[in-house]
Design a protein around this motif. Structure first.
Motif, PDB file in Angstrom:
ATOM      1  N   GLY A 121      -3.934   3.739  39.854  1.00  0.00           N
ATOM      2  CA  GLY A 121      -2.880   3.272  40.759  1.00  0.00           C
ATOM      3  C   GLY A 121      -2.680   4.217  41.943  1.00  0.00           C
ATOM      4  N   THR A 175      -0.603   6.665  42.160  1.00  0.00           N
ATOM      5  CA  THR A 175       0.782   7.119  42.368  1.00  0.00           C
ATOM      6  C   THR A 175       0.966   8.597  42.019  1.00  0.00           C
ATOM      7  OG1 THR A 175       1.514   6.459  40.152  1.00  0.00           O
ATOM      8  CG2 THR A 175       1.698   4.802  41.893  1.00  0.00           C
ATOM      9  N   ASP A 176      -0.007   9.184  41.344  1.00  0.00           N
ATOM     10  CA  ASP A 176       0.013  10.634  41.105  1.00  0.00           C
ATOM     11  C   ASP A 176      -1.039  11.305  41.988  1.00  0.00           C
ATOM     12  OD1 ASP A 176       0.807  13.048  39.746  1.00  0.00           O
ATOM     13  OD2 ASP A 176      -1.068  12.954  38.627  1.00  0.00           O
ATOM     14  N   SER A 232       9.325   6.236  36.440  1.00  0.00           N
ATOM     15  CA  SER A 232       9.531   6.099  37.891  1.00  0.00           C
ATOM     16  C   SER A 232      10.347   4.854  38.257  1.00  0.00           C
ATOM     17  CB  SER A 232       8.192   6.182  38.627  1.00  0.00           C
ATOM     18  OG  SER A 232       7.236   5.299  38.123  1.00  0.00           O
ATOM     19  N   LEU A 260       6.576   1.450  41.628  1.00  0.00           N
ATOM     20  CA  LEU A 260       5.560   2.404  41.159  1.00  0.00           C
ATOM     21  C   LEU A 260       4.971   1.962  39.824  1.00  0.00           C
ATOM     22  CD1 LEU A 260       7.308   5.691  42.264  1.00  0.00           C
ATOM     23  CD2 LEU A 260       5.019   4.996  42.946  1.00  0.00           C
ATOM     24  N   MET A 283       2.113  -0.387  40.409  1.00  0.00           N
ATOM     25  CA  MET A 283       0.860   0.270  40.818  1.00  0.00           C
ATOM     26  C   MET A 283       0.327   1.190  39.730  1.00  0.00           C
ATOM     27  SD  MET A 283      -0.245  -0.632  43.686  1.00  0.00           S
ATOM     28  CE  MET A 283      -1.527   0.597  43.933  1.00  0.00           C
ATOM     29  N   GLY A 284       1.201   1.991  39.138  1.00  0.00           N
ATOM     30  CA  GLY A 284       0.794   3.022  38.173  1.00  0.00           C
ATOM     31  C   GLY A 284       0.270   2.394  36.891  1.00  0.00           C
TER      32      GLY A 284
END
Ligand SMILES: Cc1cc2nc3c(=O)[nH]c(=O)nc-3n(C[C@H](O)[C@H](O)[C@H](O)COP(=O)(O)OP(=O)(O)OC[C@H]3O[C@@H](n4cnc5c(N)ncnc54)[C@H](O)[C@@H]3O)c2cc1C
Ligand code: SF4
Length: 324
Positions: A34, A36-37, A103, A107, A110-111
């Motif tokens: 994703g 996100t990290d 989160s 997010l 996506m994550g």
């Protein structure tokens, strides 16, 4: 505004192709699910891969199956799909709850679960932009030599902070890793190392393909997360707890602490206290007191570390009480 550094992006459509590209890129390559990290980390120059291998086009990473043996969740399944999956919620309500605490809804769209399981470790001195870290002369996790949390420490003490991990370990989850040399399955618990830099036992070229959770078979599990903001925040203390009862007595127990070390920690003494007993106030209080023993948070996340240690008792008690 923080910008991404430049990199070459690949979008393979098979596990084999993704592994081949990663092997070719070596330490310069990184998988992204994703993002996100990974992408915020790249903007902060904590990670600077020259080759990024996107996993979103690989169909086998996106399945979520509930079968005779339990759940098989592709590493690329978005967190929100897991949160909303009716059969999974029914079989593992504690896991669905833990995932809903990650989160924010955008997010979680996506994550992915794979990205959460492999989340980078966190620290107040590291989760900063490049200029901030440069101003303190960096630290040993990236670009520097010293640990600002414990200057005498030979290793980084950044914290394992993924919400799904404590409860997945409590549920005895296993993970499947694929590389050019084949495929292997390991207990999720064995994937982590108590070292803030080398926090995974996974080889860098291994792709996480699937997370497997055994059938509940009499187990019930719960999750409790301590954070400052209810809306969204990483955990600064996390508890995954699971018990299996026979005739009203605890036959097996698993208590897993997150966000208090670089790896998730089993509170084994607390688990032993529960076995053979009813899950009543006395047993829960004794187990919760024992669980605070291995909880040794450092001064590198939100809240005082002494208070977080003290809160371990209350959060373990809350997680066990939720098991009814
Ligand atoms: C504002 C904000 C708040 C957040 N809050 C929380 C929170 O409360 N709790 C929490 O747990 N997380 C939180 N996160 C972190 C993150 O959103 C989640 O952990 C998410 O699940 C990461 O998944 P991803 O797919 O986006 O991972 P990515 O960023 O794509 O990847 C994460 C890491 O895993 C590697 N990777 C990903 N998939 C694979 C694979 N299949 N095989 C091998 N390597 C792989 C990547 O190379 C990278 O190193 C937050 C992030 C932000 C930006
Ligand atoms: S624990 Fe120490 S070495 Fe690790 S990120 Fe924090 S300051 Fe850096």
């Amino acid at each position: 505004m923080m910008r991404l550094p430049s990199f070459r992006y690949y979008a393979p459509s098979s596990v084999k192709e993704a592994i081949r590209i990663k092997a070719g890129a070596g330490p310069e390559g990184a998988f992204v699910a994703g993002g996100t990290d990974l992408y915020p980390n790249m903007k902060r120059r904590q990670q600077t891969p020259k080759v990024v291998i996107g996993l979103s086009r690989i169909a086998p990473l996106s399945h979520l199956r509930m079968g005779e043996r339990g759940a098989a969740i592709g590493a690329g399944v978005p967190l929100s799909d897991i949160e909303r999956h009716a059969r999974l919620r029914k079989a593992y309500p504690g896991l669905a709850h833990a995932i809903s605490e990650i989160s924010t809804p955008p997010l979680r769209n996506m994550g992915t679960l794979g990205g959460n399981v492999l989340l980078d470790t966190r620290c107040n001195y590291y989760d900063q932009n490049y200029e901030w870290r440069q101003a303190i002369d960096f630290c040993m996790k990236k670009d520097g030599t010293i640990c600002w949390v414990a200057p005498g420490s030979p290793k980084c003490l950044a914290v394992q902070s993924a919400d799904s991990v404590p409860i997945l370990i409590a549920l005895s989850a296993r993970v499947v890793l694929a590389s050019a040399s084949g495929q292997r399955e390991v207990a999720l618990e064995e994937l982590y190392r108590n070292d803030g830099i080398h926090y995974l036992t996974k080889q860098p070229d291994e792709l996480l393909t699937e997370i497997r959770i055994p059938r509940p078979d009499g187990w019930s599990a719960s999750y409790r997360k301590l954070r400052r903001r209810g809306a969204f925040d990483f955990p600064v203390l996390a508890v995954g707890a699971a018990v299996r009862r026979e005739g009203g007595l605890v036959a097996e127990a698993r208590i897993v602490l997150g966000a208090v070390a670089s790896a998730p920690l089993r509170a084994s003494a607390a688990e032993r206290i529960l076995v053979g007993r009813r899950l009543d106030v006395t047993a829960i209080t004794e187990a919760a007191d024992a669980a605070a023993g291995p909880s040794r948070p450092m001064d590198n996340t939100d809240f005082s570390f002494l208070w977080r240690k003290e809160m371990t008792k209350k959060w373990v008690a809350a997680a066990l009480t939720a098991l009814g």
